[in-house]
Design a protein around this motif. Sequence first.
Motif, PDB file in Angstrom:
ATOM      1  N   LEU A   1      -5.507   0.653  -1.898  1.00 46.40           N
ATOM      2  CA  LEU A   1      -5.410   1.722  -2.886  1.00 46.40           C
ATOM      3  C   LEU A   1      -3.959   1.905  -3.340  1.00 46.40           C
ATOM      4  N   ALA A   2      -3.041   1.859  -2.381  1.00 42.96           N
ATOM      5  CA  ALA A   2      -1.619   2.020  -2.726  1.00 42.96           C
ATOM      6  C   ALA A   2      -1.157   0.912  -3.661  1.00 42.96           C
ATOM      7  N   LEU A   3      -1.605  -0.315  -3.419  1.00 42.23           N
ATOM      8  CA  LEU A   3      -1.240  -1.434  -4.290  1.00 42.23           C
ATOM      9  C   LEU A   3      -1.810  -1.278  -5.696  1.00 42.23           C
ATOM     10  N   SER A   4      -2.849  -0.448  -5.815  1.00 46.96           N
ATOM     11  CA  SER A   4      -3.457  -0.199  -7.120  1.00 46.96           C
ATOM     12  C   SER A   4      -2.831   0.997  -7.827  1.00 46.96           C
ATOM     13  N   GLY A   5      -1.762   1.546  -7.245  1.00 50.42           N
ATOM     14  CA  GLY A   5      -1.042   2.628  -7.891  1.00 50.42           C
ATOM     15  C   GLY A   5      -1.426   4.018  -7.462  1.00 50.42           C
ATOM     16  N   VAL A   6      -2.287   4.137  -6.469  1.00 50.92           N
ATOM     17  CA  VAL A   6      -2.732   5.454  -5.992  1.00 50.92           C
ATOM     18  C   VAL A   6      -1.663   6.082  -5.103  1.00 50.92           C
ATOM     19  N   ASP A   7      -1.495   7.390  -5.232  1.00 57.66           N
ATOM     20  CA  ASP A   7      -0.672   8.156  -4.300  1.00 57.66           C
ATOM     21  C   ASP A   7      -1.533   8.434  -3.073  1.00 57.66           C
ATOM     22  N   VAL A   8      -1.352   7.665  -2.027  1.00 54.56           N
ATOM     23  CA  VAL A   8      -2.248   7.679  -0.867  1.00 54.56           C
ATOM     24  C   VAL A   8      -1.674   8.542   0.254  1.00 54.56           C
ATOM     25  N   TRP A   9      -2.509   9.445   0.738  1.00 58.69           N
ATOM     26  CA  TRP A   9      -2.206  10.231   1.931  1.00 58.69           C
ATOM     27  C   TRP A   9      -3.162   9.794   3.040  1.00 58.69           C
ATOM     28  N   ILE A  10      -2.607   9.326   4.129  1.00 60.48           N
ATOM     29  CA  ILE A  10      -3.408   8.933   5.281  1.00 60.48           C
ATOM     30  C   ILE A  10      -3.483  10.116   6.249  1.00 60.48           C
ATOM     31  N   TRP A  11      -4.703  10.477   6.600  1.00 60.95           N
ATOM     32  CA  TRP A  11      -4.930  11.515   7.604  1.00 60.95           C
ATOM     33  C   TRP A  11      -5.426  10.850   8.882  1.00 60.95           C
ATOM     34  N   ASP A  12      -4.672  11.001   9.941  1.00 58.03           N
ATOM     35  CA  ASP A  12      -5.060  10.394  11.215  1.00 58.03           C
ATOM     36  C   ASP A  12      -4.349  11.134  12.330  1.00 58.03           C
ATOM     37  N   ILE A  13      -4.956  11.137  13.498  1.00 55.98           N
ATOM     38  CA  ILE A  13      -4.285  11.732  14.660  1.00 55.98           C
ATOM     39  C   ILE A  13      -3.097  10.889  15.068  1.00 55.98           C
ATOM     40  N   GLU A  14      -3.229   9.564  14.918  1.00 56.09           N
ATOM     41  CA  GLU A  14      -2.143   8.664  15.269  1.00 56.09           C
ATOM     42  C   GLU A  14      -1.076   8.648  14.176  1.00 56.09           C
ATOM     43  N   PRO A  15       0.187   8.434  14.537  1.00 52.18           N
ATOM     44  CA  PRO A  15       1.236   8.284  13.522  1.00 52.18           C
ATOM     45  C   PRO A  15       1.022   7.002  12.731  1.00 52.18           C
ATOM     46  N   VAL A  16       1.339   7.055  11.437  1.00 52.87           N
ATOM     47  CA  VAL A  16       1.083   5.924  10.559  1.00 52.87           C
ATOM     48  C   VAL A  16       2.345   5.583   9.774  1.00 52.87           C
ATOM     49  N   GLU A  17       2.693   4.318   9.771  1.00 60.55           N
ATOM     50  CA  GLU A  17       3.757   3.820   8.900  1.00 60.55           C
ATOM     51  C   GLU A  17       3.184   2.672   8.087  1.00 60.55           C
ATOM     52  N   LEU A  18       2.978   2.930   6.814  1.00 56.74           N
ATOM     53  CA  LEU A  18       2.417   1.918   5.917  1.00 56.74           C
ATOM     54  C   LEU A  18       3.090   2.069   4.564  1.00 56.74           C
ATOM     55  N   GLU A  19       3.720   1.010   4.114  1.00 56.98           N
ATOM     56  CA  GLU A  19       4.489   1.047   2.880  1.00 56.98           C
ATOM     57  C   GLU A  19       3.646   1.537   1.712  1.00 56.98           C
ATOM     58  N   GLY A  20       4.208   2.441   0.947  1.00 55.54           N
ATOM     59  CA  GLY A  20       3.534   2.946  -0.236  1.00 55.54           C
ATOM     60  C   GLY A  20       2.601   4.102   0.017  1.00 55.54           C
ATOM     61  N   THR A  21       2.556   4.586   1.257  1.00 59.35           N
ATOM     62  CA  THR A  21       1.678   5.699   1.591  1.00 59.35           C
ATOM     63  C   THR A  21       2.451   6.799   2.300  1.00 59.35           C
ATOM     64  N   ARG A  22       1.830   7.962   2.357  1.00 57.29           N
ATOM     65  CA  ARG A  22       2.337   9.059   3.162  1.00 57.29           C
ATOM     66  C   ARG A  22       1.260   9.442   4.171  1.00 57.29           C
ATOM     67  N   SER A  23       1.681   9.997   5.299  1.00 55.91           N
ATOM     68  CA  SER A  23       0.699  10.304   6.326  1.00 55.91           C
ATOM     69  C   SER A  23       0.918  11.689   6.911  1.00 55.91           C
ATOM     70  N   LEU A  24      -0.172  12.251   7.388  1.00 56.72           N
ATOM     71  CA  LEU A  24      -0.168  13.538   8.081  1.00 56.72           C
ATOM     72  C   LEU A  24      -1.021  13.416   9.328  1.00 56.72           C
ATOM     73  N   SER A  25      -0.606  14.110  10.374  1.00 61.27           N
ATOM     74  CA  SER A  25      -1.407  14.157  11.592  1.00 61.27           C
ATOM     75  C   SER A  25      -2.515  15.195  11.404  1.00 61.27           C
ATOM     76  N   VAL A  26      -3.732  14.712  11.339  1.00 63.17           N
ATOM     77  CA  VAL A  26      -4.871  15.582  11.050  1.00 63.17           C
ATOM     78  C   VAL A  26      -6.014  15.257  12.001  1.00 63.17           C
ATOM     79  N   ASP A  27      -6.612  16.293  12.554  1.00 64.71           N
ATOM     80  CA  ASP A  27      -7.842  16.164  13.336  1.00 64.71           C
ATOM     81  C   ASP A  27      -8.985  16.572  12.414  1.00 64.71           C
ATOM     82  N   VAL A  28      -9.806  15.605  12.005  1.00 66.56           N
ATOM     83  CA  VAL A  28     -10.838  15.887  11.006  1.00 66.56           C
ATOM     84  C   VAL A  28     -11.948  16.788  11.536  1.00 66.56           C
TER      85      VAL A  28
END
Length: 239
Positions: free
Chosen positions: A29-56
């Motif tokens: 999705l990020a490669l397609s130009g989307v502003d991507v937010w990753i929600w996960d309990i684990e820390p995330v480092e992925l180019e072109g994305t932002r992440s938050l620690s979230v318990d769904v």
Amino acid sequence: MSVTYDFAGRTAIVTGGARGIGRAIAGKLALSGVDVWIWDIEPVELEGTRSLSVDVTKRDSIMQALTIMGEGGIDILVNNAGWLGSYKPFEEFEPTEWQRNLQVNLLGTFEVTHRVLPLMRRAGKGRIVNMGSLAGKEGLPSLAAYSAASAGVIAFTKALSREVSDTDIRVNCIAPGPIDTRLIRDLGNETVDAMISASPLKRLGDPNEVAALVVWLCSDASAFNTGAVFDMSGGRARY
């Protein structure tokens, strides 16, 4: 052949995006130009994305994440967070284990969608992709709780798609068979070999293959699809 999309200006949430299928989805999705937010309990480092620690499974955690993201809309929601649990007969399950399975796989999908859907309603458009499983269609032995939770995701997808059919919100589900992720590999070589043997294509799926289907479902090319369940099983699905 590489298929590309231009999703510039769109914002997406991908739950469970730290690894496996979710990470592949977030990256594509990020490669397609989307502003991507990753929600996960684990820390995330992925180019072109932002992440938050979230318990769904926690409403407060979801609301806090949406507050951090700000007032903008959500164009794409991929409910990918999941937990397979143990591979064993149902009688051997402790209730706490199958309760967790339902909490993460089904109720987590409920919780996140319940908070994001009003934002899409307000905009009159959006794309929701729920990750189910082949187990939810066929009911797999030694995965009874996971099968039940996945079946719930499938039914939820179909019901919700009808509720929002008066808008340009599309709700679809993907039901993967065994995909080559840590979640599957952790079941052990014997189980993985049996899964490969049962596949007409004689291999595990690749997370990027699932991600490609997700991106297509989020595109205008898929505007007439809603309430559908798309197999990614290498031919294992019987219906």
